[in-house]
Scaffold this motif. Structure first.
Motif, mmCIF file in Angstrom:
data_model
loop_
_atom_site.group_PDB
_atom_site.id
_atom_site.type_symbol
_atom_site.label_atom_id
_atom_site.label_comp_id
_atom_site.label_asym_id
_atom_site.label_seq_id
_atom_site.Cartn_x
_atom_site.Cartn_y
_atom_site.Cartn_z
ATOM 1 N N ASP A 152 0.853 -1.181 0.000
ATOM 2 C CA ASP A 152 0.000 0.000 0.000
ATOM 3 C C ASP A 152 0.893 1.236 0.000
ATOM 4 O O ASP A 152 1.979 1.233 0.600
ATOM 5 C CB ASP A 152 -0.897 0.012 1.239
ATOM 6 N N ALA A 153 0.447 2.290 -0.650
ATOM 7 C CA ALA A 153 1.262 3.499 -0.790
ATOM 8 C C ALA A 153 1.715 4.034 0.561
ATOM 9 O O ALA A 153 2.846 4.520 0.701
ATOM 10 C CB ALA A 153 0.484 4.572 -1.551
ATOM 11 N N ASP A 154 0.864 3.934 1.576
ATOM 12 C CA ASP A 154 1.219 4.484 2.890
ATOM 13 C C ASP A 154 2.067 3.534 3.731
ATOM 14 O O ASP A 154 2.474 3.865 4.835
ATOM 15 C CB ASP A 154 -0.038 4.882 3.674
ATOM 16 N N LYS A 155 2.356 2.334 3.184
ATOM 17 C CA LYS A 155 3.180 1.367 3.918
ATOM 18 C C LYS A 155 4.613 1.287 3.390
ATOM 19 O O LYS A 155 5.507 0.781 4.072
ATOM 20 C CB LYS A 155 2.545 -0.028 3.818
ATOM 21 N N VAL A 156 4.843 1.767 2.149
ATOM 22 C CA VAL A 156 6.187 1.699 1.571
ATOM 23 C C VAL A 156 7.168 2.474 2.448
ATOM 24 O O VAL A 156 6.905 3.613 2.834
ATOM 25 C CB VAL A 156 6.211 2.262 0.137
ATOM 26 N N THR A 157 8.297 1.846 2.769
ATOM 27 C CA THR A 157 9.297 2.467 3.647
ATOM 28 C C THR A 157 10.590 2.680 2.876
ATOM 29 O O THR A 157 11.158 1.738 2.327
ATOM 30 C CB THR A 157 9.564 1.580 4.882
ATOM 31 N N TYR A 158 11.071 3.915 2.876
ATOM 32 C CA TYR A 158 12.288 4.276 2.157
ATOM 33 C C TYR A 158 13.462 4.413 3.135
ATOM 34 O O TYR A 158 13.286 4.302 4.355
ATOM 35 C CB TYR A 158 12.074 5.590 1.400
ATOM 36 N N ARG A 159 14.626 4.671 2.593
ATOM 37 C CA ARG A 159 15.809 4.868 3.438
ATOM 38 C C ARG A 159 15.877 6.267 4.034
ATOM 39 O O ARG A 159 16.678 6.506 4.930
ATOM 40 C CB ARG A 159 17.089 4.632 2.618
ATOM 41 N N ASN A 160 15.051 7.157 3.549
ATOM 42 C CA ASN A 160 15.248 8.576 3.862
ATOM 43 C C ASN A 160 14.305 9.146 4.919
ATOM 44 O O ASN A 160 14.190 10.358 5.053
ATOM 45 C CB ASN A 160 15.127 9.418 2.582
ATOM 46 N N GLY A 161 13.632 8.296 5.675
ATOM 47 C CA GLY A 161 12.619 8.812 6.588
ATOM 48 C C GLY A 161 13.008 8.878 8.051
ATOM 49 O O GLY A 161 12.184 9.240 8.908
ATOM 50 N N ALA A 162 14.237 8.519 8.396
ATOM 51 C CA ALA A 162 14.648 8.521 9.809
ATOM 52 C C ALA A 162 14.590 9.930 10.393
ATOM 53 O O ALA A 162 14.998 10.902 9.745
ATOM 54 C CB ALA A 162 16.053 7.956 9.949
ATOM 55 N N GLN A 163 14.109 10.032 11.620
ATOM 56 C CA GLN A 163 13.995 11.311 12.320
ATOM 57 C C GLN A 163 14.856 11.289 13.581
ATOM 58 O O GLN A 163 15.114 10.229 14.155
ATOM 59 C CB GLN A 163 12.535 11.585 12.700
ATOM 60 N N GLU A 164 15.289 12.470 14.006
ATOM 61 C CA GLU A 164 16.088 12.554 15.236
ATOM 62 C C GLU A 164 15.344 11.899 16.393
ATOM 63 O O GLU A 164 14.130 12.040 16.531
ATOM 64 C CB GLU A 164 16.393 14.021 15.581
ATOM 65 N N ASN A 165 16.089 11.165 17.200
ATOM 66 C CA ASN A 165 15.597 10.441 18.379
ATOM 67 C C ASN A 165 14.868 9.143 18.043
ATOM 68 O O ASN A 165 14.448 8.428 18.958
ATOM 69 C CB ASN A 165 14.698 11.329 19.254
ATOM 70 N N ASP A 166 14.724 8.822 16.752
ATOM 71 C CA ASP A 166 14.210 7.493 16.408
ATOM 72 C C ASP A 166 15.179 6.436 16.931
ATOM 73 O O ASP A 166 16.377 6.682 17.080
ATOM 74 C CB ASP A 166 14.095 7.328 14.889
#
Length: 346
Positions: free
Chosen positions: A152-166
């Protein structure tokens, strides 16, 4: 290398006869697959989902050594390498295409062994073989597999989504495939010096299997879905932990800090590395071919997976200026460098 008294020359079948012979037992099992092998092109129906496509090329003498890699294991592993890329996108793999370049030393029976491994992987991971190609090769065995999956479009996970404190998490354990490779290489050298000596692999089953028959982590994708966790970024560990961390950090424009004492190592990996005079942590950081999933999650999701024994939190995401670092067991801070396997250095 394949040894068998039966030897059928592939020329007896021809290209189309060979493909038909090898793919006869492959059945369509996914409703995304409208038409598989047997026409000019496969026909797929995405059913409103995002389509994921990945291709890998495996070359004899570069990516594998037939001195100790059984052909059936090679076929199985070639599929796993590709499926892992689909799972690293948080997707579900459903089809593959297989193309082979074959030198004259390979009889039909050898190619059948490769396809037995491919079929085993297809059966285990519910994958459809939908096409491919075969050709003569003057450079030994060449395997190219393309994997196709959906999400699903909202489930695809890319390499570029990491956020500080993750939090940075990894599945399974690391370094086993590399240590297994060192054992296989050692036994090969001993055999070449004295063919009368049988390989000594006793007690090393786990790490040998990690090298010869890795398992792509489809189960982790399903587990995260069941836990209602969508990773903020994800990648598979093919070239070593350090290299993959740097990919996530670079693509996400962040820094990442990990802790050496949190890196999951199987006892057999640890003990065998020590026997070979190798630092077990280096095996995990730079070894590669573990095909585990490395991913980041928000801290709010930690409580959902903190009791799962197959997922380990090994670090956290920081600001870009902090860089990528490892805090050692002795509390020293080391910069992470990509020293993993590189095909162009062969």
């Amino acid at each position: 290398m394949f040894e068998n008294k039966e030897r059928t020359d592939i020329n007896e079948l021809g290209e189309f006869g060979l493909i038909k012979h090898l793919t006869t037992n492959f059945k369509i099992r996914n409703d995304y697959s409208v038409k598989g092998v047997g026409d000019d092109a496969a026909v797929l129906d995405a059913k409103g989902k995002q389509t994921l496509v990945s291709t890998d090329l495996l070359l004899e003498g570069i990516h594998f050594d037939l001195a100790y890699v059984p052909l059936m294991h090679l076929g199985y592993k070639a599929v796993q390498v590709n499926l892992s890329d689909i799972y690293a996108m948080n997707g579900k793999a459903s089809q593959i295409t297989v193309s082979l370049g074959l030198s004259s030393k390979f009889p039909l029976e050898a190619v059948e062994e490769i396809y037995k491994g491919i079929e085993l992987a297809c059966n285990k991971f519910n994958i459809d073989l939908i096409g491919g190609d075969t050709s003569a090769s003057k450079q030994g065995l060449v395997i190219s597999i393309t994997s196709i999956g959906y999400a699903d479009a909202d489930k695809v996970t890319y390499r570029n989504g990491a956020q500080e404190n993750d939090l940075l998490c990894v599945s399974g354990d690391l370094g086993g495939a590399y240590v297994g490779l060192q054992i296989l290489e050692r036994e090969k050298l001993i055999y070449l010096e004295n063919p009368q000596i049988q390989p000594d692999l006793e007690g090393k089953d786990y790490i040998i299997e990690r090298q010869l028959k890795p398992e792509a982590r489809m189960d982790i994708v399903a587990l995260l879905e069941d836990m209602n966790i969508k990773p903020t970024s994800m990648i598979d560990v093919s070239d070593g932990l350090a290299s993959e961390i740097l990919h996530l950090a670079t693509e996400s424009d962040k820094g990442i800090t990990i802790y050496e004492d949190k890196i999951p190592l199987d006892p057999m990996t640890y003990e065998t590395a020590r026997e070979l005079g190798i630092d077990p942590t280096v095996c995990a950081l730079s070894g590669g071919e573990d095909y585990e999933l490395l991913f980041t999650i928000s801290q709010e999701d930690y409580k959902k997976l903190k009791h799962d024994v197959d997922i380990t939190v090994i670090g956290h995401v920081t600001d870009k200026n902090s860089g990528c670092k490892m805090v050692s067991k002795s509390n020293n801070v080391h910069e992470l460098k990509a020293q993993g396997w590189n095909a162009f250095n062969k």
